[in-house]
Design an enzyme around this catalytic site. Structure first.
Site: not given
Length: 640
Positions: A172-174
């Site tokens: 879950n990236e920025p």
């Protein structure tokens, strides 16, 4: 602040926990990753047993990467030695690269079976890992089905997490939303950079992945996040002390009622209660903390140490320190002298000098010295100037390259050398075998023994060229080729008795007065850390020998980080000429220039990093009000 339930009692008793106004997530700090990994495994084992006693499945969310490896090792041990059964366990892995074949050694499917599933009695049908080969047309529905399968077994009882430098949990990236669920996602560049070593270059790292969402993770009844090493310190601080933001997805965990962050000392370094405890509570001011505080204040205000005033201390939470010391003037002089006394142009000790305030002893005048270098270029990159100074000043210097460094040689480089060798010896069968292998090698192929040998010889010849340039005899260069490294892959074996025996034999042969070793601890499973652990074990087993009473150990840092100013116990200045000489020594490691495989998140070449770091250290000393040098190499003493 959310305080987790009784599951955290064991961690809090074993580690360090202080609730402060800065912290928004329950966290416990340990000296290293070994003890907390065992405690986490014990919590998981207890949960498995409780569920089994109630005839219920135990649903685990599992993570990959270096952080949970020791947890999995302990679970495997408990299964084999204590009879812990996983027959009632259902697992869901957080993520998988996309596209990715499960047989690929870089896949998380491969990782989980290598580290856990192949060694326990879990039912194969209870193992759930995102399928990296689902077709693009079926991917959307596949993610929905993965989510529904978690719900069908009652949700996650326990979720194990690591944390990436972007603040990602899972992938879950920025920008990831709180309500996000299992989905396909594009990986952040930093994430791909961090994965590049495992893929032998960023160009080989997939750009996408399948990941559980933030909402999926947050639905777990219990969450434990592991963070090891100084390279995680900044994002750990931002996650624990910062505001909740999708730009740092891990901050969502602040709103989970049963989450614990388990940290080692390195990962905790930027937390306010660790970095600047005087801003949190009353301190016991030992000499080390005094120096740390004064250096911090000097750097914060942009003033040299001798210019700090009473009001500077009082306005920045250090009135208690000032009360103990009397006046800023007295304290400043005392700390200035401490820093000044770390500087020496005689790293082996200055002959016939009063050494009471010097980092090293004057006697014996000529010392026997071992410089341990994890890879075949760490010596010149990290302490090339000091190496040169020690040889110049007549000490009996020995270089010990702990590993062959073969995996850092590209296939293209190896093929070039093999073809040159073939032109000189057209009938050499081994050379032709190497060429044939390299021309058909695929991403999943592990280098053959012959290829590993050639790549190791390339690194060895470069090392000898560099040490000869620094006027060191070939007889004083030792290639240890520690067995733990020789796997042909990024994944190394654990330290064995064979590794320690080799280390002990060299130390026992040389009987050194000084040992220099790489003190980089950022990655608990990295080569530097394993090499240092092998040294520490060897020293422990040898310490009863009389010669060890005269042996001092100095730790240097690698190409990425330097000791903080207050940590430095020996600072060796370099002239502009020595900086240039160090650069040339690094250049001899030609296979590691211009496209080095393990670049990390820094695009600069190693010689540029080293020079910039040494100049920055010198600048910090100058900013503190000390002497102005072109560059400084720094060391911290290890007491065994």
């Amino acid at each position: 602040m959310k305080i987790a339930n009784h599951n955290n009692i064991a961690y809090t008793k074993a580690g360090t926990f202080e609730e402060t106004r800065f912290e928004k997530v329950h966290n416990v700090i340990f000296k290293d990753s070994q003890e907390p990994s065992i405690l986490v495994a014990q919590e998981i084992a207890s949960l498995i047993k409780d569920k089994e006693a109630n005839h219920q499945p135990c649903v685990l969310g599992l993570a990959t990467g270096s952080s949970p490896i020791k947890v999995y090792e302990e679970l495997v041990r408990m299964h084999k030695e204590e009879g812990l059964s996983f027959s009632n366990v259902v697992t869901f892995n957080l993520d998988e690269y996309y596209p990715m074949d499960k047989s690929n050694i870089q896949s998380y499917f491969y990782f989980m079976h290598e580290h856990l599933f192949n060694h326990i009695d879990i039912l194969p049908e209870n193992i759930n890992i995102p399928n990296g080969k689902v077709s693009a047309d079926d991917l959307y529905q596949y993610c929905i089905d993965y989510e529904m399968k978690i719900k069908a077994v009652g949700g996650l009882d326990f979720q194990l997490l690591g944390i990436g430098r972007t603040g990602h949990i899972g992938f879950n990236e920025p920008g990831s939303h709180l309500n996000s669920r299992t989905r396909n996602i594009t990986l952040d560049h930093i994430t791909r950079v961090d994965a590049a070593p495992a893929f032998l270059g960023i160009d080989n790292v997939p750009r996408k992945a399948i990941t559980m969402g933030i909402g999926t993770v947050m639905s777990a009844k219990r969450i434990v996040l592991l963070a090891w090493g100084a390279n995680k310190a900044e994002i750990v601080k931002e996650t624990i002390e910062g505001n909740i933001t999708p730009e740092v997805p891990a901050t969502y965990l602040q709103n989970h009622g049963n989450t614990t962050f388990i940290l080692d000392e390195g990962a905790s370094l930027e937390l306010t209660r660790v970095k600047t405890p005087w801003l949190v509570t009353a301190c016991v001011w030992d000499e080390s903390l005094k120096l740390k505080a004064v250096v911090w204040l000097s750097e914060l205000l942009g003033k040299s140490i001798l210019k700090l005033t009473d009001s500077d201390y009082n306005n920045n939470g250090m009135s208690g320190l000032l009360t103990e010391e009397g006046t800023a003037y007295d304290l400043n002089i005392k700390m200035f002298n401490k820093m000044q006394q770390t500087i020496t142009g005689w790293p082996g000790g200055k002959p016939n000098a009063n050494d009471s305030n010097r980092p090293e002893r004057a006697m014996p005048e000529k010392k026997r010295i071992i410089i341990f270098s994890p890879h075949p270029d760490d010596d010149v990159i990290s302490m090339g100037g000091t190496f040169d100074r020690l040889v110049e000043q007549g000490h009996d210097v020995h270089i010990a390259y702990q590993t062959s460094g073969n995996i850092a040689v590209s296939d293209e480089e190896a093929l070039k050398f093999a073809e040159i060798t073939q032109s000189l010896c057209p009938d050499c069968d081994e050379t032709q075998s190497i060429i044939n292998f390299l021309k058909i090698k695929t991403d999943n192929d592990i280098d053959s023994e012959e290829v590993r040998k050639l790549k190791g010889l390339i690194r060895r010849s470069e090392s000898l060229a560099a040490t000869r340039y620094l006027d060191l005899s070939d007889n004083n260069v030792h290639f240890l080729d520690l067995p733990f490294y020789e796997t042909g892959t990024i994944k190394k074996n654990n330290i064995s008795d064979d590794d320690v025996v080799i280390m002990k034999a060299l130390i026992d042969e040389i009987k050194p007065h000084q040992i220099y070793a790489a003190g980089d601890l950022a990655d608990p499973h990295g080569t530097h850390k394993v090499c240092l652990d092998a040294l520490f074990i060897a020293l422990k087993e040898l310490k009863h020998n009389d010669y060890m009473n005269d042996c001092w150990v100095w730790l240097y840092r690698g190409a990425w980080h330097e000791w903080e100013s207050y940590q430095i116990e020996m600072a060796v200045p370099m002239s502009p000429d020595q900086v240039l000489k160090k650069r040339h020594a690094i250049f001899y490691h030609q296979s590691q220039k211009d496209g080095v495989m393990f670049q990390g998140g820094d695009s600069r070449e190693f010689w540029v990093r080293a020079e910039d770091r040494n100049r920055l250290t010198a600048k910090k000393y100058n900013d503190l009000g000390l002497a102005d040098y072109a560059a400084i190499e720094a060391f911290k003493r290890y007491h065994f």
